[in-house]
Motif scaffolding. Structure first.
Motif, mmCIF file in Angstrom:
data_model
loop_
_atom_site.group_PDB
_atom_site.id
_atom_site.type_symbol
_atom_site.label_atom_id
_atom_site.label_comp_id
_atom_site.label_asym_id
_atom_site.label_seq_id
_atom_site.Cartn_x
_atom_site.Cartn_y
_atom_site.Cartn_z
ATOM 1 N N GLU A 1 -8.446 10.116 -7.860
ATOM 2 C CA GLU A 1 -7.892 11.424 -8.489
ATOM 3 C C GLU A 1 -7.005 11.096 -9.635
ATOM 4 O OE1 GLU A 1 -9.359 14.259 -8.921
ATOM 5 O OE2 GLU A 1 -10.824 14.062 -7.386
ATOM 6 N N LYS B 1 0.811 14.192 6.806
ATOM 7 C CA LYS B 1 -0.093 14.834 7.641
ATOM 8 C C LYS B 1 0.393 15.286 8.987
ATOM 9 C CE LYS B 1 -1.708 10.497 10.468
ATOM 10 N NZ LYS B 1 -2.857 9.934 10.988
ATOM 11 N N GLN C 1 0.653 -1.082 0.041
ATOM 12 C CA GLN C 1 0.184 -0.180 0.286
ATOM 13 C C GLN C 1 0.968 1.117 -0.153
ATOM 14 O OE1 GLN C 1 -3.347 0.689 0.338
ATOM 15 N NE2 GLN C 1 -4.370 -0.922 1.250
ATOM 16 N N ARG D 1 -15.503 8.377 -7.391
ATOM 17 C CA ARG D 1 -14.850 9.558 -6.546
ATOM 18 C C ARG D 1 -15.962 10.530 -6.053
ATOM 19 N NH1 ARG D 1 -15.083 14.255 -9.601
ATOM 20 N NH2 ARG D 1 -13.939 16.051 -8.537
ATOM 21 N N ASP E 1 -8.494 9.268 7.117
ATOM 22 C CA ASP E 1 -7.089 9.307 6.468
ATOM 23 C C ASP E 1 -7.200 8.302 5.208
ATOM 24 O OD1 ASP E 1 -5.838 11.043 7.828
ATOM 25 O OD2 ASP E 1 -4.755 9.550 9.233
ATOM 26 N N LEU F 1 2.991 6.856 -6.164
ATOM 27 C CA LEU F 1 3.078 6.918 -4.776
ATOM 28 C C LEU F 1 3.532 5.910 -4.018
ATOM 29 C CD1 LEU F 1 -0.937 8.285 -4.466
ATOM 30 C CD2 LEU F 1 1.253 9.588 -3.885
ATOM 31 N N ARG G 1 -6.737 8.907 1.226
ATOM 32 C CA ARG G 1 -5.651 8.128 0.431
ATOM 33 C C ARG G 1 -6.232 7.646 -0.952
ATOM 34 N NH1 ARG G 1 -1.220 6.119 0.627
ATOM 35 N NH2 ARG G 1 -0.251 4.488 -0.783
ATOM 36 N N TYR G 2 -7.349 6.907 -0.637
ATOM 37 C CA TYR G 2 -8.429 6.595 -1.784
ATOM 38 C C TYR G 2 -8.676 7.412 -2.803
ATOM 39 C CZ TYR G 2 -8.109 2.039 0.775
ATOM 40 O OH TYR G 2 -7.647 1.066 1.397
ATOM 41 N N ALA H 1 -9.907 -0.754 -1.359
ATOM 42 C CA ALA H 1 -8.604 -0.991 -1.628
ATOM 43 C C ALA H 1 -8.635 -2.043 -2.968
ATOM 44 C CB ALA H 1 -8.070 -1.603 -0.529
ATOM 45 N N LYS I 1 1.193 16.308 -6.107
ATOM 46 C CA LYS I 1 0.481 16.020 -4.806
ATOM 47 C C LYS I 1 1.030 15.718 -3.753
ATOM 48 C CE LYS I 1 -3.396 13.736 -7.411
ATOM 49 N NZ LYS I 1 -3.758 12.407 -8.111
ATOM 50 N N HIS J 1 2.159 6.431 4.392
ATOM 51 C CA HIS J 1 0.966 6.937 4.558
ATOM 52 C C HIS J 1 1.163 8.507 4.087
ATOM 53 C CE1 HIS J 1 -1.899 9.029 7.258
ATOM 54 N NE2 HIS J 1 -2.206 7.674 7.665
ATOM 55 N N LEU J 2 0.159 9.055 3.525
ATOM 56 C CA LEU J 2 0.279 10.270 2.950
ATOM 57 C C LEU J 2 0.619 11.592 4.139
ATOM 58 C CD1 LEU J 2 -2.883 10.626 0.787
ATOM 59 C CD2 LEU J 2 -0.625 10.002 0.133
ATOM 60 N N GLU K 1 -7.231 10.375 -3.145
ATOM 61 C CA GLU K 1 -5.877 10.788 -4.191
ATOM 62 C C GLU K 1 -5.675 9.806 -5.143
ATOM 63 O OE1 GLU K 1 -3.465 13.234 -3.476
ATOM 64 O OE2 GLU K 1 -5.117 14.157 -2.485
#
Ligand SMILES: [Mg+2]
Ligand SMILES: [Mg+2]
Ligand SMILES: [Mg+2]
Ligand SMILES: [Mg+2]
Ligand SMILES: [Mg+2]
Ligand SMILES: [Mg+2]
Ligand SMILES: [Mg+2]
Ligand SMILES: [Mg+2]
Ligand SMILES: [Mg+2]
Ligand SMILES: [Mg+2]
Ligand SMILES: [Mg+2]
Ligand SMILES: [Mg+2]
Ligand SMILES: [Mg+2]
Ligand SMILES: [Mg+2]
Ligand SMILES: [Mg+2]
Ligand SMILES: [Mg+2]
Ligand SMILES: [Mg+2]
Ligand SMILES: [Mg+2]
Ligand SMILES: [Mg+2]
Ligand SMILES: [Mg+2]
Ligand SMILES: [Mg+2]
Ligand SMILES: [Mg+2]
Ligand SMILES: [Mg+2]
Ligand SMILES: [Mg+2]
Ligand SMILES: [Mg+2]
Ligand SMILES: [Mg+2]
Ligand SMILES: [Mg+2]
Ligand SMILES: [Mg+2]
Ligand SMILES: [Mg+2]
Ligand SMILES: [Mg+2]
Ligand SMILES: [Mg+2]
Lengths: 343, 343, 343, 343, 343
Positions: E256, C80, C74, E212, E246, C112, E250-251, E172, C213, C77-78, E253
């Motif tokens: 998108e 934050k 995965q 989305r 969170d 990502l 993530r999803y 996911a 991003k 983590h983004l 992003e």
């Protein structure tokens, strides 16, 4: 080069101050005086004299001011305004000189990195401006204040607004030039949609995008100066900053129009090119649909047989007949396609 | 030309005031009177008489008002509203006269610089309007107030709203004309996607973009006047400003629709042109696939051999046979391509 | 690997702390000391020792920190920032190493999931950094603090800002490389609009989008750290975070420009390709319109009649006449089309 | 037509009130009664009776209400909600009847001006609805309240929410029809990308854009009614307005999806057309590359020489050899191009 | 099916409650107990038992909950959270089962109406979940809570967060599948830009757009739950909701990015198709420019004259000369066009 000028409230004069006659720190200045120090391409020693001794600023402020010298390949710091406990720090990016003159820049591409940096530190009584290249906007204001000393009496905020006004006024000829080039390109794109015109449009788009970005950042700076957010900008000077802001809004509108126009022209270029293709293809189709059947007839009369049964083979009008047949077929083909509006 | 009119609360009349009968400053006016001074293409002396003596305004306000005279090539100041300690300063950009009349403007391009500037200064008892060209919107309101003097009693805010209403009403015929041209262009784009139509679309897009920009700026002005932000606009007049605001919203919606429509038509133009090309190419392909094989057969029969083995060479049905073969091949080619839906 | 370093306020030294010499919990630390624990690819036991015993964090924080180990497919983590009662939890995504070096990444696509995760927990006296891959930005700051121990005295917020600064500085060479590739692609797109160039543009666009991003998310993190929202960031350190924020803004601007440029180039690619087609089609049309009529004449002279009436049939200048006729027709066709500017 | 109905709190009944039995002003109504006056295409006298005598409203409100009668070519007032001292004024634009029925509207274009206007004035005890065309949404609610008189007891705010709910419910079949047409157009666009399909898409896009604009404006109205901003809407009724708001959100989402879909289909149309062209051009190229070389061979054998050296000229297998040569050349050309995947 | 489970604070157990053992209203529940009632495809009677007797909710809430049963063709209610005096009402749209499995959905199009609705009512001690189709996310949490009964002790807010977490985790594999299909489509689009690939892209775009929209609406719901806006969500549970938030971010992003990628691929498809056309046209042009002049020469030698003056007519090298001439002309044409880089 360090050139300090001082408004002397006692003598009501505005005069150059020899470097060594500066008070050792800004705190020792008489309360009603005003001092403008312009640092044009200063030596590190001069920078240290002003920003570490006379008017000590935060290390980060000094870092931002000297960025073009320390990181020359990175270009100017972007426009910003930052408030510190005892001073206001402002950065703007005047236009690179010669941008408005088509001869001067030629096809040279304008990049963020080509824009010079003008840094300013304002306190209640002191204005320091700092830049590594000669700037018309500073020179003009410097001359104006020398002639009208009493405007220095209004303080650093008023004098600095004059500089911002001059910075913003420099957009006028550039915006004018962009509009002129757009007018020319519009005619050309429809007449001759070549890749050269497309490349020119792309170059113009990049110039316009670059101008727009600086304008937006500087408008944000002006907007904050106008909002009454900073104590060091007197309420009575806010109308002057708002005046500069109005001009920025105007140039932004014009640049936005130019941007839209470039995009439309890029799209039109594609359409015009496809139209050219249509024209050429119609021509080819017309030639083919008229000549091919005629050639077929000629071919038919060119066939060999022991005893040809072709109409007119044994006569003396046969050749004329064949030619006439071709003409008729050609005209019919042409007429048919005109009538069906296929061509 | 300076034409002051006054609502006399004592006599309940609204009459023209000869220039020399103006009080020397606005402060000397009787508390219940209302004065409207319209400056139509005034001399600098008249401007000075009004804005420096009678009702002194900030130097920047005067600068904004006289911008079209001082910087004629720069055009009108963009719409704005600005509050000063003792007056409200408003700029709007009425539409250039003749814009709604297709004959009058011809293909002339509308630019920001073609829009006239109408400046207004409002105090509690005085309204000054200023413009360098004759304006229908001002003339109409002037006549209306002359006939209905009592509306002057409601004050400068009410009278000025009448002018704004007239300014906004002028969008109606222009928006109508834009819609008409769009309808015509839509038909044309599909019937004949030529570069001329594209150029017309581009011109229309620029007109629509220009209108949209002024509308947005003026909507911002009206929105602020409606919000109750300014003391000089009475609460009871706010509904009137909101009414004008509603009209602006309507025209903005219509212009936005037109803008979207122009963009769609530009895209459709490209698609229609490419469709034309398809049609032409199908024709060419059809002609070629039918005629070329026939020509090949004719060529085959045109070959010279001492003793040709071509079918029917020695017979008198040979020529007819060859023609028949060609016809069959042509028809088979045509049929095959129709059957496979390639054409 | 667990490598704790401590600023000892008593001895004024900054030194490595052997693992077993750590106080059992962070609460037992002397009030003026500062401890930085860097966990580089730690074992689950080390993670438990630090985040469950020494400095107990919320189970969700630990979950976020260990995400790359628990859900390797995965990715990170983004970015934050999250405030808890007694600590601040920050995640950033440094650039994957080697991104700036064209050789190193080759045509490898950046996703990502390729970005590493750097987690940090800040309290008043403790900074814990955590990452599963070696990171230049951490190593560089680690060395710097080892050499300038006194900056550890300023606390975890100052030290962590150094790391963020290093993280942001890593964008410089990548942005530079993107600009270089764009310059090269621009030339190529106009010279040879092939699908390979389009694929390259698409790959570049994805890189730029990915960078943008992360930049936007990290700018949001910096913006919150700058706003004075968190007690654990001292007011006097905010200027330092703002400095990092400025750099992020700069890179965001540059990346936005690159993004716009890629889009323009993709559009230009289409236009350049259609232009190529135009050129080729013009050539085909020219050949066809010149040769086809000449072939027709040859065909006409190739017709068989018992007694041909073709001009010159019986003469010895006939062949020359026919050739001359062809030449004239060819030249006329060519001339006509040049004159009408169809070609 | 003026049709007043009254909830009589004393008798617990909801009944029609003959016009002459109306109290002369709304102020004289018993405190627990509720009156709903529906004005369907009223005469100016009826309008005056209601809005000037019985329930006097602001002149501007009356102007907005009677706009469709006074300016018929301008169409309905856009949706809005406006609060006055003693009443709430709401305008919505129900869908024009017949919009959902493909037969009824045919290819008729939907314009802002085709939408009817429904105006409503709410006080604590009175609801006045006003419209110049018969409206299903009003008729349905009128019947429902007649059958369930006790809901009138809940006041004008509850009754008016029923009307809004009916107005919003009318979107369902229209949105359904749009989705159906999109499904059909999608199939057609890929099968036959003709200009007719493009024109249909353009028409659908305009319908969708128009719906979207009204939806957005009405959502804004509902959003304000839901926010508890207006005293005349009881807190306990807000959940009902929120319910209507939810439905509006749903239709807005569906319309946004449709809008996106139309745009995608317009783009796909272009791509599908260009694909068609590819197919046709490949066919032409295949024919040409196979037939042209064969024709060349035929031409070669058609050359005249006193003594031809063409292979097989003197033999009886010559003709067959030539044909075989052509076949081989044709097959080789075809094979080569298939092998190189050029076709 | 009505399946209530209860955390019994007295016995510290979490067990199923037979339907008849429910207290008649929620108010009679012991203060430390927690009850979760899951309604899976309930009968109207069960709905009435729970939402009208046991835990009476607003009529509109019941309307929203039973929407899929009452208006099956309209589909699920969109995600929302709504606070009432004594309960919190939340709607989410889990993904339709089988969406992540390419086999299961085949080419089936995903529509808003295909998404199931999960409704939940939370009070201090009761959680009611309601859905008309079996849902993995509910089943999984139900099993987890049965095994770890003590988490029920933390209340409905904690248990419901587990369900939301499961709902979000279902994205996911779908996001993964979308990324896979994009990778495949990218290769295909460049290799074979056919209309089938375009249709596939369009279908994928619609899936991505649909995902989305739900993600955005659910993110809004989570954002409100995270903000501490609702009393019924304990402060200590907010970190858990933030954790789910969170994941949603993530999803979003990733989706998108996928959306951008689909758009780029649609544009690339057009460019790749136009490139194919270029290739084909170049081939046609090359064949034509080489063969046509050769055919002309053959035609010239095919002309009939009584006494031909064609070079070599009377010789035995004539035929060879003509062939040689053709070869030279063909090679010159080919060479010329290669040299000018036209081909
Ligand atoms: Mg200026
Ligand atoms: Mg730039
Ligand atoms: Mg700001
Ligand atoms: Mg201003
Ligand atoms: Mg000004
Ligand atoms: Mg201006
Ligand atoms: Mg009006
Ligand atoms: Mg404009
Ligand atoms: Mg405003
Ligand atoms: Mg109105
Ligand atoms: Mg996470
Ligand atoms: Mg840095
Ligand atoms: Mg990405
Ligand atoms: Mg933030
Ligand atoms: Mg800095
Ligand atoms: Mg900074
Ligand atoms: Mg910087
Ligand atoms: Mg495009
Ligand atoms: Mg109105
Ligand atoms: Mg409803
Ligand atoms: Mg519309
Ligand atoms: Mg509103
Ligand atoms: Mg709301
Ligand atoms: Mg509802
Ligand atoms: Mg609902
Ligand atoms: Mg497009
Ligand atoms: Mg999860
Ligand atoms: Mg959808
Ligand atoms: Mg919300
Ligand atoms: Mg969060
Ligand atoms: Mg988490």
């Amino acid at each position: 080069m360090l050139s300090p000028h001082r408004w002397n409230a006692a003598t009501h004069t505005y005069e150059a101050v020899p470097g060594f006659a500066l008070p050792s720190t800004a705190r020792e200045m008489p309360p009603d005086d005003m001092l403008w120090i312009d640092l044009m391409d200063p030596t590190p020693e001069e920078e240290s004299r002003v920003f570490e001794q006379f008017l000590p600023v935060h290390a980060l402020t000094l870092g931002d001011i000297t960025k073009p010298r320390r990181e020359p390949e990175q270009g100017a710091h972007l426009p910003k305004v930052e408030e510190f406990a005892d001073y206001l720090f402002i950065v703007v990016n005047p236009l690179p000189p010669g941008l408005a003159d088509p001869k001067a820049t030629g096809g040279r591409r304008i990049r963020l990195r080509d824009r010079p940096q003008l840094s300013a530190v304002l306190t209640r009584h002191v204005l320091v401006t700092h830049h590594y290249t000669a700037m018309d906007c500073v020179a003009a204001v410097s001359g104006y204040v020398a002639r009208h000393g009493e405007c220095a009496k209004r303080g650093p905020d008023y004098v600095f607004h004059l500089i911002l006004d001059a910075v913003v006024d420099e957009y006028a000829p550039v915006v004018e030039r962009v509009a002129d080039r757009l007018d020319k390109l519009e005619t050309r794109v429809f007449r001759n949609p070549s890749p050269e015109e497309l490349a020119r449009l792309l170059r113009l788009k990049r110039l316009v995008s670059g101008l727009r970005k600086t304008l937006i950042l500087e408008r944000e700076v002006l907007s904050r100066l106008t909002r009454g957010e900073f104590q060091l900008v007197d309420d009575r000077e806010i109308a002057y900053y708002r005046n500069v802001y109005d001009h920025l809004v105007r140039y932004t509108e014009l640049i936005e129009s130019a941007r839209e126009m470039v995009s439309d022209l890029m799209e039109s270029h594609l359409a015009a090119a496809s139209n050219r293709l249509n024209q050429v293809m119609k021509l080819l189709t017309m030639i083919s649909t008229v000549i091919l059947p005629m050639t077929l007839i000629a071919g038919v009369y060119g066939m060999n047989f022991e005893e040809s049964a072709a109409p007119g083979y044994h006569t003396d009008w046969g050749f004329g007949f064949a030619l006439g047949l071709m003409t008729v077929v050609g005209l019919v083909a042409y007429g048919l396609f005109r009538w069906r509006r296929w061509l």
